[in-house]
Write an enzyme that holds these catalytic residues in place. Sequence first.
Site, short mmCIF file in Angstrom:
data_model
loop_
_atom_site.label_atom_id
_atom_site.label_comp_id
_atom_site.label_asym_id
_atom_site.label_seq_id
_atom_site.Cartn_x
_atom_site.Cartn_y
_atom_site.Cartn_z
N LYS A 54 0.85 -1.21 0.00
CA LYS A 54 0.00 0.00 0.00
C LYS A 54 0.88 1.24 0.00
O LYS A 54 0.64 2.18 -0.76
CB LYS A 54 -0.90 0.01 1.24
CG LYS A 54 -2.12 -0.88 1.11
CD LYS A 54 -2.84 -0.99 2.44
CE LYS A 54 -3.86 -2.12 2.38
NZ LYS A 54 -4.30 -2.58 3.67
N GLN A 98 -5.18 -1.44 9.51
CA GLN A 98 -5.06 -2.79 8.95
C GLN A 98 -5.72 -3.81 9.88
O GLN A 98 -5.47 -3.84 11.08
CB GLN A 98 -3.57 -3.12 8.74
CG GLN A 98 -3.31 -4.44 8.08
CD GLN A 98 -3.74 -4.49 6.61
OE1 GLN A 98 -3.80 -3.47 5.93
NE2 GLN A 98 -4.05 -5.68 6.14
N ASP A 121 -11.59 2.74 3.80
CA ASP A 121 -12.00 1.34 3.74
C ASP A 121 -13.53 1.20 3.61
O ASP A 121 -14.03 0.14 3.25
CB ASP A 121 -11.60 0.62 5.04
CG ASP A 121 -10.34 -0.22 4.89
OD1 ASP A 121 -10.10 -0.73 3.79
OD2 ASP A 121 -9.62 -0.35 5.90
N1 GUN Z 1 -6.89 -6.73 5.88
C1 GUN Z 1 -7.02 -7.43 4.72
N2 GUN Z 1 -7.66 -6.69 3.79
C2 GUN Z 1 -7.93 -5.50 4.35
C3 GUN Z 1 -8.57 -4.32 3.90
O1 GUN Z 1 -9.04 -4.21 2.75
N3 GUN Z 1 -8.66 -3.29 4.79
C4 GUN Z 1 -8.16 -3.40 6.05
N4 GUN Z 1 -8.29 -2.34 6.84
N5 GUN Z 1 -7.57 -4.48 6.51
C5 GUN Z 1 -7.46 -5.53 5.67
#
Ligand code: GUN
Length: 300
Positions: A54, A98, A121
Site C-alpha cells: 500500500k 489494517q 475502507d
Molecule cells: N486486511 C485485509 N484486507 C484488508 C482491507 O481491505 N482493509 C483493512 N483495513 N484491513 C485488511
Amino acid sequence: MTATIIDGKAFAAGIRARVAEHVTRLKEESGITPGLAVVLVGEDPASAVYVRNKGRQTVEVGMNSYEHKLPAETSEGDLLALIERLNADPAVHGILVQLPLPKHLNADLVINAIDPAKDVDGFHISNVGLLGTGQKAMVPCTPLGCLMMLRDRLGDLSGLDAVVVGRSNIVGKPMAQLLLGDNCTVTIAHSRTKNLAEVCRRADILVAAVGRPGMIPGDWVKPGATVIDVGINRIPAPEKGEGKTRLVGDVDFASAVEVAGAITPVPGGVGPMTIACLLANTLTACCRAHGLTEPEGLTA
Ligand code: GUN
C-alpha cells in the site's frame, strides 16, 4: 465456449494511472497532495506485506504515505489517541487501520473512531448506512473494484440477475448493495443457502466471496455469465515441490472458464484491484474534503 479472462492486473494499473493523473493536476492547480495514513498494530506477516505494498503504490501515484507501525501490545487508548490525531490532521485525507487487529483491541470501536470522511475502507458504520440507503458513501475497496470490472465488461447492469456467494461485512454485503444500486436483481447466498448450485446457475453475474478453495464448479455457472472470484486461498501444491503452495479462488477456474462468458483469475483478478481502489478512495476523500470535483469513474 472459453471465457474471456478479465485481467485485473492491467485494470488496476489503468486505475492507478488515472489516479496519478488526477493527483498531478490537483497538485498543480490547487497545491494539494492527497495523504493516506495506514496503521498497523503488531507483526502479522501477511498484514506487513499488504501495508508495504500500500505504501509503495501510494507514493507511486504521487500521494503522501504515512505509516504508523505500533507494537502488538498497544493499548486501545493509545490506538484511539493516534486515530484522533490523524482525524485532526489536514494532511491526512484517508485513514486505514489494517485488520485483523490483535485480540485485545475492539475492531468495531477502533474503526468507528475514524472520521467517516477519511474512512477509505468504507467500514465505518456511517458509511455502511450511507451505502445501504443509496447515499454518497466511502465504499469498501474490494467490492468497488468488482463493480468497476463488471461495469467495464457489461456496461449497464440494469435488470441482470446477480448472485453474491458470501455475506461478509467487507465484501458480500457491500457488493450486494452496490449491485442493487446498479439495478441488478440481487441474491445473497451463503453456507446455509438451499440448492446453492441452482441459485448460482441463475446468475448473469456471479460473485464468489466465501474463502473456500474451488467450491464453485463450472456446472454451477450459467453459460455466458460473468464470474468474479474474490477468493484468495492458499493450498498445498506438491506438484511445485515439497512444502510449496499456490493461490486459488473460490471458483474452480479450470471448469468455470469453459462455461462463463468472462471470469477473473486468481491470482491476477480481483486482488490487484483492492489497493487501486484504496488509492481511488483516498483521492475521492481528498477532493470531497476540499470541495473539489470528484474524479469520474473512480467511485460507485
Ligand atoms: N486486511 C485485509 N484486507 C484488508 C482491507 O481491505 N482493509 C483493512 N483495513 N484491513 C485488511
